[in-house]
Design an enzyme around this catalytic site. Structure first.
Site, PDB file in Angstrom:
ATOM      1  N   LYS A 165     -53.053  24.720  14.979  1.00 35.26           N
ATOM      2  CA  LYS A 165     -53.331  23.323  15.299  1.00 35.26           C
ATOM      3  C   LYS A 165     -54.779  23.104  15.706  1.00 35.26           C
ATOM      4  CE  LYS A 165     -51.934  19.300  17.965  1.00 35.26           C
ATOM      5  NZ  LYS A 165     -51.011  18.693  18.950  1.00 35.26           N
ATOM      6  N   MET A 483     -15.612  25.911  -6.538  1.00 38.40           N
ATOM      7  CA  MET A 483     -15.835  27.226  -7.121  1.00 38.40           C
ATOM      8  C   MET A 483     -15.252  28.330  -6.241  1.00 38.40           C
ATOM      9  SD  MET A 483     -16.889  28.802  -9.765  1.00 38.40           S
ATOM     10  CE  MET A 483     -18.153  27.930 -10.683  1.00 38.40           C
TER      11      MET A 483
END
Length: 575
Positions: A165, A483
């Site tokens: 930062k 599935m």
């Protein structure tokens, strides 16, 4: 000129031609986000605020796949960055070029378990082509330029740039550098040369090309297998289509190869593998020469590597040497970009024909499709195909609906199918569809999903409505994790542990509550008019299609079984 590094970041994005960023702000990346307002970059780069960082990662990925450009995604530190990891891995396994830009805590706080600190470069190392932690403001511009070069070069893939930062608040010298001058720039040029092993694709060996031509000349039953490498290689699809027309032999496709060969082409046998067509699977079992272009031979294709293409000389064409002999042992291989290899082959390949072989391959009937009064999955895809003229971009999640989509929709060009083939990411589809729609304004984009997957990404409907991204969401709703339940039916004695979703959740009401138009379809005759209306509205629409929980994906090969041992429901009834 001197400027804040957060502004340098924005200028570097403009250098790369970036017009769209998907992301989610947070404390450490605020200096970057402030630039959208402070210096007016919001008028030059569109930012799409998603509901979740994972949605942003998939949207950037879908944008990249559907446009051929590098996708860009922003996130903050800590959980913001870690929420990207599923999307990063999805892009990595499917070779999708995305640059992920995160910001970490300030340099003096790194390594101190600071608030929202995480080592995202360490976490993402196995699932990126390259990643960086930027601590030097003066290095940021060239790091970003290198990141984009690596993402788009060679075998494409994701790159992560993490910036402390304090770096985003610092100032540094910035020299504008057009994209076509990067390789000649002193410091950047040196960085790119150090990465030359990744950035420079080797020229295919002429002797290797001739060996393949000789093998073709001696073959009587050749089969071409196309993978995602042909889709990712710019300019490869026209060369591939010239190649298959001259070879005039059957062509099968992996999931990621969808669109390389037109879905209705006379030579196309369909998908290969666990849920591949009978024609593709039997052809691979009986061919005497298998030419695989840009595929990985994953366990969903070579279900039993020891018996895969047992009668064939396997030739593997791939840009990545690491893929050669990784899963299936080959007789011959060619290292190089698919476009260039195919170009060289086409220069010398005479016209061939294999009438008896093709007749045998295409003589095998596929699984009979159900035709009754009930809405079936194939009818959903056939209706989408008919209503859109086969020209929609189709994004999927993962599961039964994914296989039905690939089996029953004809994909005709690169970037038309957006699906998670390698990582199998539930929740991928809606973000990817939004990215595709943003990158292709005016194009019809359909997201085909299952009800289980929809629960993982339905929060992004709020994103679609906020920006009026006209995605048509088609839910193949069987009220189960389809599935997984299919496997439980076939291999686990019908013990349906935690796969039944038959609860009170109403997808139509959820969609409407987030600002979308929504419909429920229970009969097949209802679907076409609803779909036509949904497309004409040009807004986010959800269509909840109710199907039976007993519909299954066939053919199917049992895990680890030879690819020729496919079965369908008729075999189950016999046995």
């Amino acid at each position: 000129m001197r400027m804040k590094t957060a502004q340098i970041l924005m200028e570097c994005l403009l250098e790369q031609g970036v017009d769209t960023v998907f992301g989610y702000p947070g404390g450490t990346i605020l200096n970057v986000y402030d630039e959208f307002e402070l210096h007016g970059y919001k008028d030059k780069i569109r930012h799409i605020l998603t509901a979740h960082e994972q949605g942003a990662s998939h949207a950037a990925d879908g944008y990249a796949r559907a446009t051929g450009k590098v996708g860009v995604c922003f996130a903050t530190s800590g959980p913001g960055a870690t929420n990207l990891t599923t999307g990063i891995a999805t892009a990595y396994y499917d070779s999708s070029p995305v640059v992920f830009i995160t910001c970490n805590v300030s340099e003096n706080l790194i390594g101190k378990d600071s608030f929202q600190e995480v080592d995202i470069t360490g976490i993402s190392m196995p699932i990126t082509k390259c990643n960086y932690l930027v601590k030097d403001p003066g290095a940021l511009a060239d790091v970003l330029r290198e990141a984009f070069a690596i993402a788009r070069s060679g075998r494409p893939g994701p790159v992560l740039v993490d910036i402390a930062k304090n770096v985003t608040a610092a100032e540094a010298d910035y020299e504008p550098l057009p994209l076509d001058q990067h390789a000649n720039h002193g410091r950047l040029g040196a960085m790119l040369r150090r990465a030359s092993h990744d950035l420079k694709t080797p020229e295919p060996d002429a002797g290797d090309i001739q060996t393949l031509l000789d093998l073709i000349e001696g073959a009587r039953k050749p089969l071409v297998l196309v993978g995602g490498g042909v889709i990712r290689s710019k300019g490869a699809v026209p060369q591939f289509r010239t190649f298959i027309e001259r070879l005039n032999a059957p062509v099968a496709s992996t999931i990621m190869g969808g669109g390389a060969c037109p879905g209705n082409h006379r030579l196309f046998t369909g998908m290969i593998g666990m849920h591949g067509s009978h024609a593709s699977n039997l052809a691979s079992d009986q061919c005497d020469l298998l030419i695989a272009v840009g595929c990985r031979f994953s366990d969903r294709v070579a279900t039993d590597p020891a018996t895969f293409a047992p009668n064939a000389k396997i030739v593997h064409i791939d840009i990545d040497r690491a893929e050669i002999d990784k899963n299936v042992l080959t007789h011959h291989h060619i290292i190089g970009d698919a476009r260039r290899v195919l170009e060289l082959l086409n220069e010398k390949l005479p016209q061939h024909d294999y009438p008896e072989w093709k007749a045998w391959v295409f003589s095998h009937p596929e699984v009979p499709l159900k035709k009754d009064d009930v809405l079936h999955p194939h009818e959903i895809l056939e209706t989408i195909q008919a209503v859109t003229g086969g020209d929609a971009i189709v994004a999927t999640d993962v599961g039964q609906h994914q296989m039905w989509s690939i089996q029953h929709f004809h994909f005709n060009y690169p970037g038309q199918l957006l699906t998670s083939g390698g990582f199998g990411t539930m929740g991928f589809g809606l973000g990817a569809a939004m990215g595709a729609a943003v990158g292709n304004p005016g194009k019809v984009v359909v997201h085909c999903t299952g009800d289980g997957c929809f629960r993982m990404n339905m929060n992004e409907i709020a994103t679609a409505t906020r920006y009026n991204i006209p995605v048509v969401e088609v839910i193949v709703n069987n009220h189960v994790l389809g599935m997984v339940r299919q496997w439980q039916t076939l291999f686990y004695g019908k013990r349906y542990s935690q796969t039944i979703l038959n609860d009170s959740v109403d997808f139509v009401k959820i969609a409407e509550a987030m600002g979308a138009r929504a419909y429920r379809v229970t009969q097949k005759e209802e679907l076409e008019p609803v779909l036509r209306e949904a497309i004409s509205l040009n807004i986010p629409v959800v269509i909840d299609c109710q199907i039976s929980c007993d519909d299954k994906v066939f053919p199917m090969v049992s895990p680890g079984a030879p690819i020729a041992d496919a079965f369908d429901d008729t075999d189950l009834k016999i046995n």
